[in-house]
Design an enzyme around this catalytic site. Structure first.
Site, PDB file in Angstrom:
ATOM      1  N   ARG A 141       0.813  -1.218   0.000  1.00 31.01           N
ATOM      2  CA  ARG A 141       0.000   0.000   0.000  1.00 31.01           C
ATOM      3  C   ARG A 141       0.841   1.260   0.000  1.00 31.01           C
ATOM      4  NH1 ARG A 141      -2.715  -3.797   2.969  1.00 31.01           N
ATOM      5  NH2 ARG A 141      -1.841  -3.036   4.925  1.00 31.01           N
ATOM      6  N   GLU A 177       5.168  -8.963  15.282  1.00 34.05           N
ATOM      7  CA  GLU A 177       4.568  -9.446  16.528  1.00 34.05           C
ATOM      8  C   GLU A 177       4.776 -10.964  16.641  1.00 34.05           C
ATOM      9  OE1 GLU A 177       0.606  -8.104  16.879  1.00 34.05           O
ATOM     10  OE2 GLU A 177       0.419  -8.741  18.969  1.00 34.05           O
TER      11      GLU A 177
END
Ligand code: AMP
Length: 177
Positions: free
Chosen positions: A65, A102
């Site tokens: 993006r 994460e």
């Protein structure tokens, strides 16, 4: 709505998708924004505004993006666009950087000749979360000799404190959420 309230105008174009791509994630979908040409122009205008007089020589965008907003920002500034890509996509010699997510790890790559010593780069992505991607991108571009002039994001998830991780950088976001 006040027609000059551009933040509200842009905020209406961000769609929240709960539990995508996994449970617990509130995914911020920018496709309604890029579907609306007026909102997209408004976003690019405000994204580059703080950097127009800072002698930027290139805009770098992170796959995927970051390519949308980054290449339009580069077009508006009249400078080069540098794609930072996922591993194995770039055909020429690359410089890589790996960074922790994460869960697990990720890598970004740039062509070794994507920037030159002394290039003044504006980094652009759709969203700042923990700042890991942006931090790795800065490291990658600096390894290649560029100077980071600033970082611009359409959305900033403030609770994730990405800004703290990028301390010392000139960070600009349009929609703090
Ligand atoms: P981070 O490295 O944690 O700052 O994550 C930033 C990158 O992950 C950006 O390239 C975003 O496109 C993507 N990302 C992270 N969280 C979200 C979210 N909640 N919605 C949409 N994209 C996200």
């Amino acid at each position: 709505m006040n027609p000059f309230d551009w933040r509200s105008r842009l905020g209406e174009k961000i769609r929240n998708i709960p539990d995508f791509p996994e449970p617990g994630i509130q995914f911020k979908d920018i496709t309604p924004l890029v579907k609306d040409p007026t909102a997209l122009r408004l976003a690019i205008h405000h994204l580059i505004h703080p950097f127009v007089n800072l002698s930027v020589t290139a805009v770098a965008g992170m796959e995927a993006r970051g390519f949308i907003f980054g290449s339009l920002a580069a077009w508006e500034l009249g400078v080069s666009f540098v794609p930072l890509r996922k591993p194995g996509k770039l055909p020429y010699d690359v410089q890589s950087v790996s960074y922790a997510l994460e869960y697990g790890e990720s890598t970004l790559e740039a062509h070794v000749d994507a920037v030159s010593l002394g290039d003044r780069v504006l980094l652009v992505d759709d969203l700042l979360a923990t700042g890991g991607t942006a931090q790795a991108s800065c490291e990658l571009l600096e390894t290649l000799g560029a100077q980071i002039v600033g970082l611009a994001f359409v959305i900033e998830l403030e609770a994730l404190k990405g800004r703290e991780r990028l301390a010392g950088q000139n960070i600009h976001s349009l929609l703090p959420l």
